[in-house]
Design an enzyme around this catalytic site. Structure first.
Site, short mmCIF file in Angstrom:
data_model
loop_
_atom_site.label_atom_id
_atom_site.label_comp_id
_atom_site.label_asym_id
_atom_site.label_seq_id
_atom_site.Cartn_x
_atom_site.Cartn_y
_atom_site.Cartn_z
N ASN A 99 0.84 -1.21 0.00
CA ASN A 99 0.00 0.00 0.00
C ASN A 99 0.86 1.24 0.00
O ASN A 99 1.97 1.25 0.55
CB ASN A 99 -0.88 0.07 1.26
CG ASN A 99 -1.96 -0.97 1.30
OD1 ASN A 99 -2.47 -1.39 0.28
ND2 ASN A 99 -2.33 -1.39 2.51
N ALA A 120 4.35 -5.41 2.73
CA ALA A 120 5.56 -4.67 2.36
C ALA A 120 6.31 -4.19 3.60
O ALA A 120 7.54 -4.23 3.64
CB ALA A 120 5.20 -3.50 1.46
N GLU A 137 -4.32 -8.95 4.46
CA GLU A 137 -4.73 -7.82 3.63
C GLU A 137 -4.85 -8.19 2.15
O GLU A 137 -4.99 -7.32 1.30
CB GLU A 137 -3.77 -6.64 3.81
CG GLU A 137 -3.91 -5.95 5.15
CD GLU A 137 -3.03 -4.72 5.32
OE1 GLU A 137 -3.28 -3.95 6.26
OE2 GLU A 137 -2.10 -4.53 4.50
N ASN A 180 -2.23 -9.62 17.86
CA ASN A 180 -2.44 -8.79 19.03
C ASN A 180 -3.56 -9.37 19.88
O ASN A 180 -4.18 -10.39 19.53
CB ASN A 180 -2.69 -7.33 18.65
CG ASN A 180 -3.96 -7.11 17.85
OD1 ASN A 180 -4.93 -7.86 17.98
ND2 ASN A 180 -3.97 -6.06 17.04
N LEU A 240 1.24 -6.93 22.87
CA LEU A 240 0.37 -6.20 23.80
C LEU A 240 0.68 -4.71 23.86
O LEU A 240 0.38 -4.05 24.85
CB LEU A 240 0.50 -6.82 25.20
CG LEU A 240 0.23 -8.33 25.27
CD1 LEU A 240 0.69 -8.89 26.61
CD2 LEU A 240 -1.24 -8.62 25.04
N LYS A 291 2.31 -2.90 26.86
CA LYS A 291 2.33 -3.90 27.94
C LYS A 291 3.28 -5.06 27.64
O LYS A 291 3.43 -5.96 28.46
CB LYS A 291 0.93 -4.42 28.21
CG LYS A 291 -0.03 -3.38 28.75
CD LYS A 291 -1.41 -3.95 29.01
CE LYS A 291 -2.14 -4.25 27.70
NZ LYS A 291 -3.54 -4.72 27.91
N GLY A 292 3.90 -5.05 26.45
CA GLY A 292 4.89 -6.06 26.15
C GLY A 292 4.41 -7.14 25.19
O GLY A 292 3.53 -6.92 24.35
N ALA A 309 3.03 0.76 11.98
CA ALA A 309 4.02 -0.26 11.60
C ALA A 309 4.87 -0.78 12.76
O ALA A 309 5.82 -1.52 12.53
CB ALA A 309 4.93 0.24 10.48
N GLY A 326 3.92 -2.98 14.99
CA GLY A 326 3.71 -4.43 14.98
C GLY A 326 4.44 -5.10 13.83
O GLY A 326 5.01 -6.18 13.99
N SER A 386 11.08 2.09 16.39
CA SER A 386 10.21 2.53 15.30
C SER A 386 9.15 3.53 15.76
O SER A 386 8.79 4.44 15.01
CB SER A 386 9.55 1.33 14.62
OG SER A 386 8.46 0.83 15.38
#
Length: 299
Positions: free
Chosen positions: A9, A40, A141, A185, A219, A222-223, A248, A250, A281
């Protein structure tokens, strides 16, 4: 080699002071176009965070438009093999409309565009590439039938299959039984486990019973909770940083985790590496613009 099968995207990013209420017109701040898409993003994260010489390739579709050309150039510039990235003439490249507030939280709307054209035929044409991989990574996606076919093909070829089931949606149980690492998640974990619970170990145990061999639940601040066969189960705290933009994060974690696995690191060491990369990030704006290079990540 790591092969990523998924979305590409162009992110249309608008910084806002806060999220608008329904029907409200709000004055935004800065607008940017930034390469993105879960597939990507994860491919770029794998490439940037892998040890020197590690090969990363992508199976995807882009449109025959300016965004498509820009996205392909971005992949190549990051050292990603684009031989199985097809251009669909007459179709728009996928886009994500993203609002990011002053706390770094985001709201995202997707238009699939060419991502919706990644079909089973594309997977079959990429079978030789998949056969040469050690790890195959997928997200949601792109069309679900394509994901199912790709997982089946990779599993049959004896590859380590990693699934990030995002955006969250119901999946057939037989798919989970072919997944070596399920990375998701807490919202996605509850949905796939079909349980209204915030007990993460309980959700992970349910996902194991449904067939997933190894489960990693991210999380946010929360880790991360990891539940593995031989390595055991453990929660690892997140690093404390001031978030500028969580877009991004995750994907960066997943790229770091996969890159570490490819190098032969243990699962909890791989989690720590992914967490360190993701923490860096979120201190930067954008999707692929925020993903760090390997030499920037300090464990």
């Amino acid at each position: 080699m790591i092969v990523i099968i998924g979305s590409v995207n162009m992110d249309l990013v608008l910084r806002v002071p806060r999220m608008p209420a329904p029907g409200e017109t709000l004055a935004g701040e800065k607008f940017m176009t930034i390469p993105g898409g879960k597939g990507a993003n994860q491919a770029v994260a794998c490439a940037r965070l892998s040890a020197g010489g590690a090969r990363v390739a992508m199976v995807a579709c882009v449109g025959g438009d300016a965004f498509g050309r820009q996205m392909r150039a971005s992949l190549v510039a990051n050292g990603i093999d684009d031989v199985c990235v097809d251009t669909i003439d007459g179709e728009a490249t996928g886009i994500a409309s993203i609002m990011v507030d002053r706390d770094g939280q985001n709201s995202i709307v997707l238009a699939a565009g060419a991502n919706g054209r990644l079909d089973v035929e594309h997977i079959e044409r990429a079978r030789a590439l998949i056969a040469s991989a050690s790890i195959v990574l997928l997200q949601l996606e792109v069309p679900i039938p394509t994901v199912l076919h790709a997982v089946e093909a990779a599993h049959a070829l004896g590859k380590t299959v990693v699934l990030n089931p995002a955006p969250a949606q119901a999946l057939p149980r037989e798919l989970l039984q072919k997944i070596d690492y399920l990375i998701l998640n807490e919202i996605e974990a509850a949905m796939l486990a079909e349980e209204q619970s915030d007990d993460i170990p309980q959700l992970a145990d349910k996902l194991h019973r449904l067939g997933a061999r190894n489960v990693v639940v991210t999380l946010g601040e929360k880790g991360v909770y990891g539940s593995f066969g031989k390595a055991g189960k453990r929660h690892q705290e997140a690093r404390r940083v001031k978030a500028v933009d969580t877009t991004a994060a995750g994907d960066t974690f997943i790229g770091g985790f996969i890159a570490a696995l490819e190098e032969g690191r243990g699962e909890f060491e791989a989690i720590a590496y992914g967490q360190a990369a993701a923490a860096l990030s979120v201190t930067r704006a954008g999707a692929q613009t925020s993903i760090p290079m390997r030499d920037e990540v300090i464990l």
